[in-house]
Design an enzyme around this catalytic site. Structure first.
Site, mmCIF file in Angstrom:
data_model
loop_
_atom_site.group_PDB
_atom_site.id
_atom_site.type_symbol
_atom_site.label_atom_id
_atom_site.label_comp_id
_atom_site.label_asym_id
_atom_site.label_seq_id
_atom_site.Cartn_x
_atom_site.Cartn_y
_atom_site.Cartn_z
ATOM 1 N N LYS A 58 0.860 -1.182 0.000
ATOM 2 C CA LYS A 58 0.000 0.000 0.000
ATOM 3 C C LYS A 58 0.895 1.230 0.000
ATOM 4 O O LYS A 58 2.063 1.154 0.413
ATOM 5 C CB LYS A 58 -0.870 0.005 1.268
ATOM 6 C CG LYS A 58 -2.056 0.921 1.201
ATOM 7 C CD LYS A 58 -3.244 0.259 0.556
ATOM 8 C CE LYS A 58 -4.434 1.205 0.474
ATOM 9 N NZ LYS A 58 -5.604 0.567 -0.112
ATOM 10 N N GLY A 66 -20.245 7.137 4.849
ATOM 11 C CA GLY A 66 -19.358 7.484 3.737
ATOM 12 C C GLY A 66 -20.065 7.293 2.410
ATOM 13 O O GLY A 66 -20.437 6.169 2.048
ATOM 14 N N GLY A 78 -18.855 8.137 -0.693
ATOM 15 C CA GLY A 78 -17.884 8.372 -1.761
ATOM 16 C C GLY A 78 -18.136 7.421 -2.908
ATOM 17 O O GLY A 78 -19.270 6.972 -3.145
ATOM 18 N N VAL A 99 -17.463 4.243 -3.505
ATOM 19 C CA VAL A 99 -18.056 2.936 -3.210
ATOM 20 C C VAL A 99 -19.378 3.090 -2.464
ATOM 21 O O VAL A 99 -20.375 2.452 -2.808
ATOM 22 C CB VAL A 99 -17.091 2.050 -2.378
ATOM 23 C CG1 VAL A 99 -17.712 0.686 -2.134
ATOM 24 C CG2 VAL A 99 -15.749 1.896 -3.069
HETATM 25 P P1 NAI Z 1 -13.929 8.023 -1.383
HETATM 26 O O1 NAI Z 1 -12.848 8.957 -1.008
HETATM 27 O O2 NAI Z 1 -14.557 8.151 -2.719
HETATM 28 O O3 NAI Z 1 -15.095 8.123 -0.297
HETATM 29 C C1 NAI Z 1 -14.897 8.199 1.070
HETATM 30 C C2 NAI Z 1 -16.045 9.013 1.615
HETATM 31 O O4 NAI Z 1 -16.022 8.956 3.035
HETATM 32 C C3 NAI Z 1 -15.966 10.483 1.221
HETATM 33 O O5 NAI Z 1 -17.208 10.921 0.700
HETATM 34 C C4 NAI Z 1 -15.627 11.181 2.545
HETATM 35 O O6 NAI Z 1 -16.149 12.504 2.618
HETATM 36 C C5 NAI Z 1 -16.280 10.249 3.541
HETATM 37 N N1 NAI Z 1 -15.772 10.345 4.901
HETATM 38 C C6 NAI Z 1 -14.500 10.494 5.325
HETATM 39 N N2 NAI Z 1 -14.447 10.524 6.667
HETATM 40 C C7 NAI Z 1 -15.723 10.374 7.094
HETATM 41 C C8 NAI Z 1 -16.323 10.308 8.383
HETATM 42 N N3 NAI Z 1 -15.617 10.427 9.499
HETATM 43 N N4 NAI Z 1 -17.652 10.134 8.458
HETATM 44 C C9 NAI Z 1 -18.411 10.049 7.340
HETATM 45 N N5 NAI Z 1 -17.895 10.095 6.096
HETATM 46 C C10 NAI Z 1 -16.571 10.260 5.981
HETATM 47 O O7 NAI Z 1 -13.381 6.538 -1.135
HETATM 48 P P2 NAI Z 1 -13.957 5.153 -1.685
HETATM 49 O O8 NAI Z 1 -13.194 4.767 -2.867
HETATM 50 O O9 NAI Z 1 -15.436 5.217 -1.737
HETATM 51 O O10 NAI Z 1 -13.516 4.147 -0.520
HETATM 52 C C11 NAI Z 1 -14.248 4.059 0.689
HETATM 53 C C12 NAI Z 1 -13.600 3.018 1.588
HETATM 54 O O11 NAI Z 1 -13.593 1.764 0.925
HETATM 55 C C13 NAI Z 1 -12.128 3.306 1.950
HETATM 56 O O12 NAI Z 1 -11.871 2.821 3.241
HETATM 57 C C14 NAI Z 1 -11.360 2.497 0.944
HETATM 58 O O13 NAI Z 1 -10.077 2.163 1.405
HETATM 59 C C15 NAI Z 1 -12.245 1.289 0.833
HETATM 60 N N6 NAI Z 1 -12.072 0.558 -0.412
HETATM 61 C C16 NAI Z 1 -12.286 1.165 -1.619
HETATM 62 C C17 NAI Z 1 -12.127 0.465 -2.785
HETATM 63 C C18 NAI Z 1 -12.431 1.067 -4.122
HETATM 64 O O14 NAI Z 1 -12.545 0.312 -5.107
HETATM 65 N N7 NAI Z 1 -12.593 2.370 -4.233
HETATM 66 C C19 NAI Z 1 -11.669 -0.937 -2.777
HETATM 67 C C20 NAI Z 1 -11.564 -1.500 -1.449
HETATM 68 C C21 NAI Z 1 -11.725 -0.754 -0.321
#
Ligand code: NAI
Length: 377
Positions: A103, A201, A203, A205
């Site tokens: 990572k 969250g 985002g 996903v």
């Molecule tokens: P992203 O950055 O698009 O979304 C994360 C979201 O969480 C953002 O909207 C952010 O504002 C929100 N956030 C951050 N801190 C917060 C809190 N304290 N309370 C509420 N919301 C909060 O990231 P993504 O890609 O959606 O990933 C989400 C999670 O899934 C991460 O932990 C990532 O490591 C994990 N993940 C993602 C993968 C992918 O394909 N994108 C694959 C495997 C795991």
């Protein structure tokens, strides 16, 4: 190393970029977990502080996303990258992929601190690691950023340049299937119609997961630190909104953590109302023993690194000898419920937690590969 990555690149970093092996410095940290190699890249001129952690290359080259996040200290960044990297080893192993775990983190605010110069410096760092490390997107890194890196170094996947593109939709598909499997086990039916699901969250996903849950009739309770996303979910899915610090105690049947890691801890588990936890966030358990806390409260936990493996499965498909095949990637993601069911069965039979069972299965696979390698040597 897959053919596509093996292409040699000019790995001559600029004079302003310092790349240092910090494995020995990290050896005494609680999260070190026998990492093979940890590298720090710093470029003051171009605003880069990055750490690449290579946990294991036993099953193949270490693959893991690059997280861009404003960690308060370098120590915090190191702790996060070590835990995430170790998680990637387990994720690849439990998903039966020919990959190891690694990572990377870049210490910067992705909204304000990401510049082409900084990413340029990072690609020079990546180009020195083509033998052992392959990266992709993670929190704070967009598809455009991944394309930018890929145009300069081959060890980047999940790009739109001859790659599999954004991994988030396939990750969400795996989480959705895993969540349904856990719901089936807990409630005796996998129907989501009317089920109350709390999503932390919204985002890449989290949003995609909400689309699927909403389409399946679930009642959503949502939160995000970005209020625009929350308002959009209220409009789009008829979701109920809650404050970020209230999502864990929201009235819900299922809690889906889709933000950052460490949300399930000694402090938060006692307040959880949901009896199923299934989400995309990496390292949801603050400590491995938190799996026991969940179990003793009767909460069924779907191990994060199994059900969120869709993105990894997708980029791994990119490295297959015949090139990327989307159908093959989705077929592999549809195996997640099979593995999860095996984990639930074994946990019930042995009394172990689902977290312990998942880890044992992953570690058995790595140990078997190591034995094979040693026998062949
Ligand atoms: P992203 O950055 O698009 O979304 C994360 C979201 O969480 C953002 O909207 C952010 O504002 C929100 N956030 C951050 N801190 C917060 C809190 N304290 N309370 C509420 N919301 C909060 O990231 P993504 O890609 O959606 O990933 C989400 C999670 O899934 C991460 O932990 C990532 O490591 C994990 N993940 C993602 C993968 C992918 O394909 N994108 C694959 C495997 C795991």
């Amino acid at each position: 190393m897959p053919e596509r990555i093996r292409k040699t690149v000019e790995a001559v970093p600029s004079a302003s970029l310092s790349i240092r092996d910090i494995t020995d410095e990290a050896r005494n940290l609680a999260d070190f977990a026998a990492h093979e190699r940890i590298v720090l890249g710093e470029d003051r001129q171009r605003g880069l502080t990055a750490i690449v952690a290579i946990h294991s290359t036993v099953l193949g080259p270490a693959l893991g996303g690059t997280r861009i996040w404003p960690f308060p200290t370098r120590g915090d960044a190191l702790t996060d990258v070590l835990r995430l990297s170790h998680g990637m080893t387990l994720k690849a192993a439990i998903s039966e992929l020919p990959l190891g775990g690694g990572k990377a983190v870049i210490v910067a605010d992705p909204r304000t601190g990401k510049t082409p110069q900084m990413l340029e410096a990072y690609t020079e760092m990546l180009a020195t690691l083509t033998e052992s490390f392959i990266t992709a997107e993670d929190v704070g890194m967009t598809l455009d950023d991944a394309d930018f890196l890929r145009a300069r170094t081959p060890n980047v996947t999940g790009t739109s340049i001859g790659g599999s593109g954004n991994p988030s939709p396939i990750t969400a598909e795996g989480v959705f299937l895993g969540l349904k499997t856990a719901v089936q086990r807990r409630f005796g039916s996998d129907t989501l119609d009317g089920l109350r699901i709390a999503v932390q969250g919204l985002g890449a996903v989290g949003w995609s997961l909400c689309e699927k849950l909403h389409a399946a009739g679930a009642k959503l309770v949502v939160t995000d630190i970005d209020t625009r996303r929350v308002e959009a979910a209220v409009t789009e899915f008829g979701a109920r909104k809650t404050a970020p610090d209230a999502i864990l105690t929201a009235d819900a049947d299922v809690f889906a953590p889709c933000a950052l890691g460490g949300v399930l801890s000694e402090q938060t588990i006692p307040g959880l109302k949901a009896t199923v936890v299934a989400g995309s966030a990496n390292n949801q358990l603050a400590r491995p023993q938190d799996a026991k806390r969940l179990k003793s409260r009767g909460i069924l936990y779907a191990p994060d690194y199994l059900i969120n493996a869709g993105g990894l499965i997708n980029v791994a498909a990119e490295l297959a000898p015949g090139g990327y095949d989307r159908d093959a990637a989705f077929a592999k993601v549809r195996e997640i419920p099979v593995t999860l069911t095996r984990i639930f069965d074994r946990a019930e039979e042995t009394g172990a937690t689902t977290g312990e069972v998942a880890r044992t299965i992953a570690e058995e696979r790595i140990a078997a590969a190591l034995r094979k390698r040693q026998a062949a040597a």
